[in-house]
Design a protein around this motif. Structure first.
Motif, PDB file in Angstrom:
ATOM      1  N   LYS A   4      29.213  -6.511  -1.054  1.00  0.00           N
ATOM      2  CA  LYS A   4      28.793  -7.337  -0.059  1.00  0.00           C
ATOM      3  C   LYS A   4      27.278  -7.609  -0.262  1.00  0.00           C
ATOM      4  CE  LYS A   4      31.819  -7.902   2.878  1.00  0.00           C
ATOM      5  NZ  LYS A   4      32.539  -9.200   3.343  1.00  0.00           N
ATOM      6  N   LEU A   5      26.486  -6.509  -1.109  1.00  0.00           N
ATOM      7  CA  LEU A   5      24.979  -6.879  -1.279  1.00  0.00           C
ATOM      8  C   LEU A   5      24.692  -6.550  -2.768  1.00  0.00           C
ATOM      9  CD1 LEU A   5      24.044  -4.681   1.946  1.00  0.00           C
ATOM     10  CD2 LEU A   5      24.117  -7.192   1.663  1.00  0.00           C
ATOM     11  N   PHE A   6      23.801  -7.611  -3.081  1.00  0.00           N
ATOM     12  CA  PHE A   6      23.470  -7.334  -4.560  1.00  0.00           C
ATOM     13  C   PHE A   6      21.824  -7.441  -4.511  1.00  0.00           C
ATOM     14  CE2 PHE A   6      27.578  -9.166  -4.670  1.00  0.00           C
ATOM     15  CZ  PHE A   6      28.284  -8.333  -5.773  1.00  0.00           C
ATOM     16  N   PHE A 108      15.015  -0.441   0.673  1.00  0.00           N
ATOM     17  CA  PHE A 108      16.385  -1.380   1.067  1.00  0.00           C
ATOM     18  C   PHE A 108      17.333  -0.086   0.919  1.00  0.00           C
ATOM     19  CE2 PHE A 108      19.812  -3.876   0.082  1.00  0.00           C
ATOM     20  CZ  PHE A 108      19.810  -4.805   0.984  1.00  0.00           C
ATOM     21  N   ASP A 109      17.676   0.698  -0.212  1.00  0.00           N
ATOM     22  CA  ASP A 109      18.453   1.494  -0.523  1.00  0.00           C
ATOM     23  C   ASP A 109      18.868   2.521   0.463  1.00  0.00           C
ATOM     24  OD1 ASP A 109      19.367   0.160  -2.935  1.00  0.00           O
ATOM     25  OD2 ASP A 109      18.318   1.626  -4.190  1.00  0.00           O
ATOM     26  N   LYS A 110      17.619   2.877   1.350  1.00  0.00           N
ATOM     27  CA  LYS A 110      17.665   3.715   2.461  1.00  0.00           C
ATOM     28  C   LYS A 110      18.458   3.233   3.600  1.00  0.00           C
ATOM     29  CE  LYS A 110      13.449   5.770   1.444  1.00  0.00           C
ATOM     30  NZ  LYS A 110      12.010   5.974   1.628  1.00  0.00           N
ATOM     31  N   VAL A 111      18.529   1.842   3.778  1.00  0.00           N
ATOM     32  CA  VAL A 111      19.381   1.111   4.854  1.00  0.00           C
ATOM     33  C   VAL A 111      20.759   0.733   4.283  1.00  0.00           C
ATOM     34  CG1 VAL A 111      19.443  -0.805   6.292  1.00  0.00           C
ATOM     35  CG2 VAL A 111      17.292   0.298   5.743  1.00  0.00           C
ATOM     36  N   TYR A 112      20.890   0.361   3.128  1.00  0.00           N
ATOM     37  CA  TYR A 112      22.108  -0.108   2.407  1.00  0.00           C
ATOM     38  C   TYR A 112      22.439   0.532   1.077  1.00  0.00           C
ATOM     39  CZ  TYR A 112      21.727  -3.922   5.828  1.00  0.00           C
ATOM     40  OH  TYR A 112      21.654  -4.694   6.955  1.00  0.00           O
ATOM     41  N   PRO A 113      22.691   1.684   1.205  1.00  0.00           N
ATOM     42  CA  PRO A 113      23.047   2.617  -0.026  1.00  0.00           C
ATOM     43  C   PRO A 113      23.971   2.050  -0.898  1.00  0.00           C
ATOM     44  CG  PRO A 113      23.619   3.885   2.084  1.00  0.00           C
ATOM     45  CD  PRO A 113      23.039   2.713   2.328  1.00  0.00           C
ATOM     46  N   ASP A 114      25.082   1.166  -0.488  1.00  0.00           N
ATOM     47  CA  ASP A 114      25.857   0.858  -1.349  1.00  0.00           C
ATOM     48  C   ASP A 114      25.350  -0.564  -2.206  1.00  0.00           C
ATOM     49  OD1 ASP A 114      27.488   2.995  -0.522  1.00  0.00           O
ATOM     50  OD2 ASP A 114      28.359   1.832   1.026  1.00  0.00           O
ATOM     51  N   ALA A 115      24.578  -1.109  -1.909  1.00  0.00           N
ATOM     52  CA  ALA A 115      24.110  -2.193  -2.595  1.00  0.00           C
ATOM     53  C   ALA A 115      24.073  -2.170  -4.017  1.00  0.00           C
ATOM     54  CB  ALA A 115      22.820  -2.610  -2.113  1.00  0.00           C
ATOM     55  N   THR A 116      24.608  -3.180  -4.886  1.00  0.00           N
ATOM     56  CA  THR A 116      24.658  -3.245  -6.246  1.00  0.00           C
ATOM     57  C   THR A 116      23.158  -3.616  -6.769  1.00  0.00           C
ATOM     58  OG1 THR A 116      26.847  -3.679  -6.250  1.00  0.00           O
ATOM     59  CG2 THR A 116      25.716  -3.807  -7.969  1.00  0.00           C
ATOM     60  N   GLY A 117      22.882  -2.710  -7.505  1.00  0.00           N
ATOM     61  CA  GLY A 117      21.302  -3.053  -8.133  1.00  0.00           C
ATOM     62  C   GLY A 117      21.576  -3.778  -9.619  1.00  0.00           C
ATOM     63  N   ILE A 118      20.737  -4.810  -9.800  1.00  0.00           N
ATOM     64  CA  ILE A 118      20.597  -5.435 -11.025  1.00  0.00           C
ATOM     65  C   ILE A 118      19.152  -5.811 -11.530  1.00  0.00           C
ATOM     66  CG2 ILE A 118      21.471  -7.738 -12.430  1.00  0.00           C
ATOM     67  CD1 ILE A 118      23.320  -8.108  -9.795  1.00  0.00           C
TER      68      ILE A 118
END
Length: 186
Positions: A4-6, A108-118
Motif C-alpha cells: 500500500k505504501l512506497f 515514517f517507518d516508525k508509523v508505517y513499518p510495512d512501507a516499501t523503501g526504494i
C-alpha cells in the motif's frame, strides 16, 4: 494483497521526481503524496498539487498539533507528510507513493513499518553535480550544500536506512522499468 505504501528517497538531483513522473501515470491506484513545506514555490508549482506551501509558523503549528507523519528540516526549510492526506488516500482504497529524504523515512517507518523503501542513486558524484548545475535553479552556495548533503544522505541510507530496493539511475528508461516492476508486485 499489493503493498500500500512506497517510499522513494534519493539525494537531490538523483532523478527521483523525473522517475516518478514517468511511472506513476501507469498506476491509477497509486497517488503521489503531497508534502507540506516552508520553501518558496518554484515557477509553475501549485499549492495543494505539488506541495502544501506553509509559513514557518503554520508548519510549526502542524508539528505541535501532531498533524504530520514525519517532518524534517532540509536545506533550511521544513518538509513533512500530513497525516490527513495519508489516511484519506488509504481510506479511498488507493496506494501511496512518497518522496521522503532518508532521515524522514526513518521517522515514517516508525508509523508505517510495512512501507516499501526504494532508494534512487545517481550513477556517480560527478553526474549528480552535473544534474544539479543543469537545473539552473540554485545558487552556487545551494549546489554545494546539496552536494555535501547528498554524500551524507547516501551514506545514511546505506548504513541505517530500510530500503528493500535500490535503483541506480544511470539510464532513465531502465530505471523507470525497475520502478514499474517494484510498484507492480503483489
Amino acid at each position: 494483497m499489493k503493498n500500500k505504501l512506497f517510499v522513494m528517497s534519493a539525494a537531490s538531483g538523483a532523478g527521483k521526481t523525473t522517475l516518478k513522473d514517468l511511472v506513476i501515470k501507469d498506476f491509477p491506484d497509486i497517488k503521489y503524496s503531497i508534502s507540506a513545506t516552508t520553501r518558496k514555490p518554484r515557477e509553475g508549482e501549485i499549492d495543494g498539487v505539488h506541495y502544501f506551501f506553509k509559513t514557518k509558523e503554520e508548519f510549526e503549528q502542524m508539528i505541535k498539533d501532531d498533524a504530520l507523519v514525519e517532518y524534517n528540516l532540509v536545506h533550511g526549510n521544513y518538509y513533512g507528510t500530513p497525516k490527513s492526506f495519508v489516511e484519506k488516500t488509504l481510506a479511498e482504497g488507493n496506494r501511496v507513493l512518497f518522496d521522503l529524504d532518508v532521515f524522514g523515512k526513518v521517522n515514517f517507518d516508525k508509523v508505517y513499518p510495512d512501507a516499501t523503501g526504494i532508494f534512487i542513486l545517481p550513477p556517480s558524484d560527478e553526474e549528480l553535480e552535473r544534474r544539479l548545475r543543469g537545473r539552473g535553479t540554485d545558487s552556487e552556495e545551494v549546489i554545494q550544500l546539496r552536494l555535501a548533503n547528498a554524500k551524507k544522505e547516501i551514506e545514511f541510507a546505506k548504513t541505517k536506512g530500510k530500503y528493500e530496493y535500490t535503483i541506480v539511475n544511470d539510464d532513465l528508461q531502465k530505471a523507470a522499468d525497475e520502478l514499474r516492476a517494484i510498484l507492480s508486485q503483489k
